[in-house]
Write a protein that holds these residues in place. Structure first.
Motif, PDB file in Angstrom:
ATOM      1  N   HIS A 249       0.835  -1.220   0.000  1.00 20.26           N
ATOM      2  CA  HIS A 249       0.000   0.000   0.000  1.00 20.26           C
ATOM      3  C   HIS A 249       0.855   1.248   0.000  1.00 20.26           C
ATOM      4  N   ARG A 314     -15.118  13.702  20.473  1.00 17.20           N
ATOM      5  CA  ARG A 314     -13.691  13.333  20.554  1.00 17.20           C
ATOM      6  C   ARG A 314     -13.380  12.459  21.754  1.00 17.20           C
ATOM      7  N   ARG A 317     -12.729   7.160  18.876  1.00 17.41           N
ATOM      8  CA  ARG A 317     -12.278   7.241  17.487  1.00 17.41           C
ATOM      9  C   ARG A 317     -13.036   6.143  16.725  1.00 17.41           C
ATOM     10  N   HIS A 323      -8.531   7.650   6.375  1.00 13.41           N
ATOM     11  CA  HIS A 323      -7.281   7.213   5.756  1.00 13.41           C
ATOM     12  C   HIS A 323      -6.482   8.446   5.331  1.00 13.41           C
TER      13      HIS A 323
HETATM   14  C1  SDX Z   1      -4.208   1.296   7.659  1.00 12.61           C
HETATM   15  O1  SDX Z   1      -1.338   4.416   5.172  1.00 12.61           O
HETATM   16  C2  SDX Z   1      -1.855   3.324   4.780  1.00 12.61           C
HETATM   17  O2  SDX Z   1      -1.917   3.019   3.601  1.00 12.61           O
HETATM   18  C3  SDX Z   1      -2.334   2.388   5.885  1.00 12.61           C
HETATM   19  C4  SDX Z   1      -3.087   1.161   5.428  1.00 12.61           C
HETATM   20  C5  SDX Z   1      -2.192   0.190   4.689  1.00 12.61           C
HETATM   21  O3  SDX Z   1      -2.710  -0.597   3.885  1.00 12.61           O
HETATM   22  O4  SDX Z   1      -0.974   0.148   5.017  1.00 12.61           O
HETATM   23  O5  SDX Z   1      -4.158   1.560   4.570  1.00 12.61           O
HETATM   24  C6  SDX Z   1      -3.676   0.381   6.613  1.00 12.61           C
HETATM   25  O6  SDX Z   1      -3.496   1.662   8.545  1.00 12.61           O
HETATM   26  C7  SDX Z   1      -5.614   1.792   7.513  1.00 12.61           C
HETATM   27  C8  SDX Z   1      -5.988   2.828   8.630  1.00 12.61           C
HETATM   28  C9  SDX Z   1      -6.382   2.016   9.870  1.00 12.61           C
HETATM   29  N1  SDX Z   1      -6.549   2.914  11.030  1.00 12.61           N
HETATM   30  C10 SDX Z   1      -7.740   3.170  11.543  1.00 12.61           C
HETATM   31  O7  SDX Z   1      -8.800   2.765  11.073  1.00 12.61           O
HETATM   32  C11 SDX Z   1      -7.715   4.012  12.810  1.00 12.61           C
HETATM   33  C12 SDX Z   1      -8.764   5.110  12.721  1.00 12.61           C
HETATM   34  N2  SDX Z   1      -8.383   6.065  11.652  1.00 12.61           N
HETATM   35  C13 SDX Z   1      -7.521   7.086  12.020  1.00 12.61           C
HETATM   36  O8  SDX Z   1      -6.997   7.234  13.233  1.00 12.61           O
HETATM   37  C14 SDX Z   1      -7.096   8.051  10.927  1.00 12.61           C
HETATM   38  O9  SDX Z   1      -8.119   8.182  10.030  1.00 12.61           O
HETATM   39  C15 SDX Z   1      -5.822   7.666  10.214  1.00 12.61           C
HETATM   40  C16 SDX Z   1      -4.714   7.463  11.173  1.00 12.61           C
HETATM   41  C17 SDX Z   1      -6.027   6.411   9.430  1.00 12.61           C
HETATM   42  C18 SDX Z   1      -5.463   8.790   9.254  1.00 12.61           C
HETATM   43  O10 SDX Z   1      -5.258   9.893  10.026  1.00 12.61           O
HETATM   44  P1  SDX Z   1      -4.792  11.274   9.362  1.00 12.61           P
HETATM   45  O11 SDX Z   1      -4.701  11.178   7.895  1.00 12.61           O
HETATM   46  O12 SDX Z   1      -3.607  11.739  10.108  1.00 12.61           O
HETATM   47  O13 SDX Z   1      -6.043  12.166   9.627  1.00 12.61           O
HETATM   48  P2  SDX Z   1      -6.164  13.115  10.838  1.00 12.61           P
HETATM   49  O14 SDX Z   1      -5.845  12.351  12.083  1.00 12.61           O
HETATM   50  O15 SDX Z   1      -5.409  14.345  10.518  1.00 12.61           O
HETATM   51  O16 SDX Z   1      -7.734  13.390  10.842  1.00 12.61           O
HETATM   52  C19 SDX Z   1      -8.289  14.393  10.027  1.00 12.61           C
HETATM   53  C20 SDX Z   1      -9.591  14.726  10.719  1.00 12.61           C
HETATM   54  C21 SDX Z   1      -9.414  15.095  12.189  1.00 12.61           C
HETATM   55  O17 SDX Z   1     -10.540  15.908  12.534  1.00 12.61           O
HETATM   56  P3  SDX Z   1     -10.299  17.478  12.848  1.00 12.61           P
HETATM   57  O18 SDX Z   1      -9.243  17.535  13.933  1.00 12.61           O
HETATM   58  O19 SDX Z   1      -9.774  18.063  11.530  1.00 12.61           O
HETATM   59  O20 SDX Z   1     -11.636  17.998  13.262  1.00 12.61           O
HETATM   60  O21 SDX Z   1     -10.443  13.555  10.751  1.00 12.61           O
HETATM   61  C22 SDX Z   1     -10.629  13.133  12.103  1.00 12.61           C
HETATM   62  C23 SDX Z   1      -9.557  13.803  12.928  1.00 12.61           C
HETATM   63  O22 SDX Z   1      -9.997  13.984  14.274  1.00 12.61           O
HETATM   64  N3  SDX Z   1     -10.509  11.688  12.077  1.00 12.61           N
HETATM   65  C24 SDX Z   1     -11.286  10.877  12.749  1.00 12.61           C
HETATM   66  C25 SDX Z   1     -10.877   9.596  12.381  1.00 12.61           C
HETATM   67  N4  SDX Z   1      -9.861   9.663  11.518  1.00 12.61           N
HETATM   68  C26 SDX Z   1      -9.625  10.986  11.333  1.00 12.61           C
HETATM   69  N5  SDX Z   1     -12.292  11.118  13.627  1.00 12.61           N
HETATM   70  C27 SDX Z   1     -12.894  10.006  14.124  1.00 12.61           C
HETATM   71  N6  SDX Z   1     -12.550   8.731  13.802  1.00 12.61           N
HETATM   72  C28 SDX Z   1     -11.572   8.509  12.933  1.00 12.61           C
HETATM   73  N7  SDX Z   1     -11.250   7.240  12.617  1.00 12.61           N
END
Ligand code: SDX
Length: 446
Positions: A249, A314, A317, A323
């Motif tokens: 990925h 908040r 999560r 993503h």
């Molecule tokens: C994988 O990178 C890859 O390719 C990874 C992967 C791979 O194949 O290797 O695809 C596999 O890791 C998939 C992702 C799995 N993780 C999760 O499902 C955990 C939950 N998701 C997140 O924590 C988050 O979405 C990330 C870590 C995946 C991405 O985070 P970013 O890009 O740093 O986004 P961010 O934290 O800057 O969030 C942007 C906004 C924020 O809100 P504001 O502060 O702007 O108001 O979106 C919100 C965040 O609070 N947000 C979420 C959220 N993810 C982002 N709010 C609630 N729940 C969430 N899951």
């Protein structure tokens, strides 16, 4: 490239900006610079020439978590986050899931092209005949507590493999690099299955060379007193598709860790162990385990609105959503969701968590808090439901991610070694601490 004064040459006419370049004016000095744009990027090092004087180190770029920084060129994996496109070596993931197998995709990722019949047979033979691990590795698993997390066991044993293959340090040897790739692809399922068997107190099951790559893994997981384990071909296929979807990925956290650690020219076993460690995190590969625990905590469909309010406040999560790259539906989640019902039919389970997951997705995608932030289901949202339906315990889910990602990590590691631009990874910092303090004897400290 510094230009004359921002107003351009002596005749007052501005110097024509070179096409495909960025003209930057440093307002501290009035100097302008044309920075070449290549492949949609400008080189961070081109900013170092922007100084206020001879003593000045020059400008750096600041990008915590590398949210907008390319750290390599790669031909392995293409993602279009806006359109939800994923291709391995140019082949759409949907076609590979329909027509290929995980081992063939692993070959494609590592070698860069689909194998001929002979090449695939040779690759399969090599992987099949390297699935055993040294008995000392198996014995080393005995030191773990009965409730040790399998991902921590995998992390330790993958690193320990480097002690059995010291010749892998010779990165100049194409043979040694190739053998390390074969050994890691072959042994990851064995180590994973051994970790599982240890955690449930069952004797380890050795690899069965008559079975397919996923079938052998199911045998090492589940074989009991039967003479020969016969995997359900439908579960083998479902697992194979899941593993294709998880194989690579682009520059995700764990791949960047493998490239970063590998850039020090450490052996590939140690570099892949760094990838295992990064994948373990709940924000990365650990999310599939966290999703199942989240669904269990929500409990019923009726409790979904309260849970989502907690997310907006908040306090929670929404695991399995969001993503860094996909700002649309993760194409892998779409494919996995199709297989959930198929696997449930095979195992005859009516898992209430499936209903909660489907309703949770509906609620979230109908709520602008999530759609405004482009939070859609990612690969981890549904995968755990399939693993649970296959009776794989929750703390094994991230291990199930590490097995297939090994081929991607190794393909990226090999590409990094071949890249003439590769140097040891060593980022800079903005120093915000104290300077030039005098030492204070302990009796004078308060
Ligand atoms: C994988 O990178 C890859 O390719 C990874 C992967 C791979 O194949 O290797 O695809 C596999 O890791 C998939 C992702 C799995 N993780 C999760 O499902 C955990 C939950 N998701 C997140 O924590 C988050 O979405 C990330 C870590 C995946 C991405 O985070 P970013 O890009 O740093 O986004 P961010 O934290 O800057 O969030 C942007 C906004 C924020 O809100 P504001 O502060 O702007 O108001 O979106 C919100 C965040 O609070 N947000 C979420 C959220 N993810 C982002 N709010 C609630 N729940 C969430 N899951």
């Amino acid at each position: 490239m510094a230009r004359e004064d921002a107003q351009g040459g002596g005749d007052g006419a501005g110097v024509a900006a070179v096409h495909d370049s960025l003209t930057v004016t440093d307002n501290r000095t009035g100097q302008s610079f044309d920075l070449p744009i290549t492949d949609g990027t400008v080189k961070a090092m081109d900013f170092r020439q922007m100084k206020t004087g001879e003593e000045d180190f020059g400008l750096m770029t600041y990008d915590p978590a590398f949210t907008n920084t390319a750290h390599c060129r790669s031909e392995i994996c293409f993602i279009d986050g806006a359109k939800g496109v994923l291709e391995y070596r140019g082949y759409p993931i949907e076609q590979l899931c329909e027509q290929s197998t995980y081992l063939e995709v692993a070959y494609l990722l590592v070698h860069g092209q689909l194998p001929t019949d002979d090449a695939l047979s040779c690759w399969k033979h090599m992987v099949t005949h390297h699935t055993y691990v040294h008995e000392s590795i198996k014995k080393s698993m005995e030191v773990f507590r009965y409730n040790a997390h399998p991902m921590a066991m995998l992390l330790s044993t993958v690193g320990a493999l480097s002690t059995f293959y010291p010749a892998a340090k010779d990165l100049e040897s194409e043979t040694e690099r190739y053998m390390a790739i074969i050994r890691l692809v072959a042994k990851m399922p064995t180590l994973a299955a051994f970790a599982y068997r240890h955690s449930v107190g069952l004797p380890y099951v050795y690899p069965d060379n008559d079975l397919s790559y996923p079938g052998n893994f199911l045998s090492m997981l589940y074989k009991m007193t039967e003479v020969k384990y016969e995997p359900d071909p439908r579960l083998e296929k479902a697992l194979d598709v899941l593993w294709i979807l998880h194989a690579d990925h682009e520059q995700n956290c764990s791949t960047a860790a493998v490239r970063g650690v590998g850039s020090s020219q450490v052996d590939p076993y140690s570099a892949v162990a760094a990838g295992v460690a990064a994948l373990y995190g709940p924000l990365h590969g650990g999310a599939n385990e966290a999703v199942l625990r989240m669904l269990a905590r929500i409990g019923t469909v009726e409790d979904i609105p309260a849970f989502l309010q907690g997310v907006k406040d908040r306090k929670e999560r929404l695991m399995g959503f969001g993503h860094r790259v996909y700002k649309n539906y993760d194409p892998r989640a779409r494919i996995i969701k199709k297989h959930v019902d198929e696997v449930l039919e095979i195992v005859g389970s009516d898992n209430p968590k499936v209903g909660i997951a489907v309703e949770l997705e509906k609620h979230a995608l109908d709520d602008e808090y999530f759609t405004d932030r482009k939070l859609y289901p990612n690969v981890d949202f549904y995968s755990g439901l399939i693993y649970e339906a296959m009776s794989i315990p929750t703390d094994m889910f991230t291990v199930m991610f590490a097995i297939p990602r090994t081929a991607g990590w190794l393909a990226q590691w090999h590409e990094m070694l071949e890249d003439p631009e590769t140097k040891i990874a060593r980022p800079r910092q903005i120093y915000t601490g104290e300077r030039e303090l005098d030492y204070v004897p302990i009796e004078q400290r308060v």
